[in-house]
Design an enzyme around this catalytic site. Structure first.
Site, PDB file in Angstrom:
ATOM      1  CB  ILE A  59      -0.273  -1.264 -10.954  1.00  0.00           C
ATOM      2  CG1 ILE A  59      -0.344  -2.876 -11.028  1.00  0.00           C
ATOM      3  CG2 ILE A  59      -1.258  -0.958 -11.882  1.00  0.00           C
ATOM      4  CD1 ILE A  59      -1.464  -3.349 -10.257  1.00  0.00           C
ATOM      5  CD  GLU A  64       1.178  -8.342  -6.908  1.00  0.00           C
ATOM      6  OE1 GLU A  64       0.326  -7.685  -7.102  1.00  0.00           O
ATOM      7  OE2 GLU A  64       1.999  -8.533  -5.795  1.00  0.00           O
ATOM      8  N   GLY A  71       1.058  -7.268  -3.321  1.00  0.00           N
ATOM      9  CA  GLY A  71       2.291  -7.950  -2.962  1.00  0.00           C
ATOM     10  C   GLY A  71       3.288  -7.120  -2.797  1.00  0.00           C
TER      11      GLY A  71
END
Length: 446
Positions: free
Chosen positions: A221, A245, A343
């Site tokens: 992200i 993910e 993750g």
């Protein structure tokens, strides 16, 4: 009339009656990522005065919550969060949110084995299909485990939720549900694209130069991964795969540009694999009824042994700071929580264990504090209170706007030398002096 429609009608109830099953002391698996609970959340917030010691397990909040607004001092609800978004971080600053340290791949197991009980599972779903299935839409994550463990399951139906193909675990059957609440058209949370800077593009370029046709991509992200996604879309790369993910808008950009085919993947060939998604409406429209996209539980997507079965798995993630030995912190600034482990370690490990795979930790070399003072993100030692997200033996490539270095197999002095070379020039001499004090600088180094 089908049996499933009859069962649906029997279980259909009002929001107030549904949350009426909640009692003081309950543990509730609550909203996560794009699957918010705007209707049930308001109904539960109305019960605030009569409830005590309610534990809400949530994370990656994409909408504010009425239960937090109704209980600003946390006297009734505790927000237990597996990963902080900007909204969760605000709850934390209010003294309302507590972090759950974890490896994201293990969350389903935590739920089934390490949490003593789950009293209620509240989840937002799409409308029921003709077979009696409610789709989890853009979030699969830990939901199958939650449904298995919870004593009571309540679904909130959102008419606007996309129907997401799987994998497996992407739906729940009406027979597994205790209460149904119709939320109507409550929309999907819109997460705008993070603005991209020239520094983001410069860092992304180092990674882009290392990418090859047929690589299988995992993006984290943030602005830099988003910049890389846009740059991949504009490149001449081809036959990329996706095993990630979080699915974000930049994957749609890459797919529309013809960069993604998935033909070179060893598992889930031709499909973009993810466990949760969040972005703008174009992402939700892309997911809707698209068989090229496959949602799985997180103990599939993030499992090292599964993800690394794809050759040339490339993991690209952000970090907040790194010390001269290669320890990476991506969660905190000192002791202050910013995000979470998520993750990242799962994919750092999986990428290195993939045949031809590579793992990249990317960060701007400096940051500026609230007083306007600039600091180096490359430090002799991690800031006091900072947590280690990726241990030093795990880290492979590190990139800043000043270059990229491979730390794998490097001695302590080689790591220090390579990382100092990635630091902002204004900080390099001081870093050398600190490296000498730490006895990780060779006298022959320049």
């Amino acid at each position: 009339m089908s049996t499933w429609v009859e069962e649906y009608r029997r279980k259909l109830t009002t929001p107030d009656k549904a949350v009426g099953v909640v009692k003081s002391g309950d543990w509730i698996i609550y909203s996560y990522a794009a699957n918010t609970l705007p209707v049930l959340d308001l109904a539960l917030a109305k019960r605030t005065p009569e409830l005590r010691d309610i534990q809400l397990l949530a994370g990656v909040s994409m909408r504010p919550h009425a239960v937090v607004k109704a209980d600003p001092r946390g006297e009734h609800f505790t927000w237990d969060c597996v990963h902080f978004s900007v909204i969760d971080r605000k709850y934390y600053e209010m003294g309302r949110a507590f972090y759950v340290p974890l490896r994201y791949s293990e969350v389903p197991r935590y739920i089934l084995e390490n949490i003593s009980h789950i009293d209620v599972f509240m989840v937002q779903v799409s409308p029921m299909d003709q077979h009696g299935n409610f789709n989890f839409g853009p979030t699969i994550s830990h939901y199958p485990a939650a449904a298995e463990k919870a004593k009571i399951v309540i679904v909130e139906v959102n008419e606007d939720m996309p129907i997401a193909h799987g994998g497996y675990g992407n739906y729940i059957h009406v027979s597994e549900v205790d209460y149904i609440v119709e939320g109507g058209h409550t929309g999907m949370p819109q997460i705008p694209t993070t603005p991209i800077t020239d520094v983001d593009r410069k860092i992304a370029q180092y990674v882009l130069d290392d990418l090859r046709d047929g690589d299988c991509i995992q993006l984290g992200i943030g602005a830099m991964p988003n910049a890389l996604g846009q740059m991949i879309a504009a490149s001449d790369l081809k036959d990329l795969g996706v095993h990630t993910e979080m699915l974000v808008d930049s994957y749609v950009d890459m797919w529309e540009a013809g960069r993604i085919s998935g033909r070179k993947k060893q598992i889930d060939k031709g499909r973009m694999v993810y466990t949760f998604a969040g972005g703008t409406q174009k992402l939700y429209d892309f997911i809707h009824n698209n068989p090229q996209v496959a949602g799985y539980p997180v103990d599939y997507t993030n499992d090292r042994f599964i993800a690394s079965r794809n050759d040339n798995l490339v993991s690209i993630n952000n970090a907040l700071e790194i010390d001269l030995s290669g320890q990476v912190c991506s969660e905190t600034i000192g002791p202050r929580m910013i995000s979470g482990a998520g993750g990242q370690l799962d994919f750092v490990d999986a990428a290195y264990n993939s045949k031809g795979g590579r793992s990249f930790i990317c960060m701007e070399s400096t940051f500026t504090d609230a007083e306007g003072k600039r600091h180096s993100r490359i430090r002799p030692l991690l800031t006091e209170g900072a947590v280690v997200t990726d241990t030093r033996p795990m880290v492979q490539y590190v990139a800043t706007e000043y270059g990229m270095a491979n730390l794998k197999g490097g001695t302590t002095w080689q790591r220090a030398e390579r990382l100092i070379g990635l630091a902002h020039p204004d900080f390099r001499e001081d870093l050398i002096k600190e490296a000498e004090k730490l006895k990780i600088w060779r006298r022959s180094n320049k």
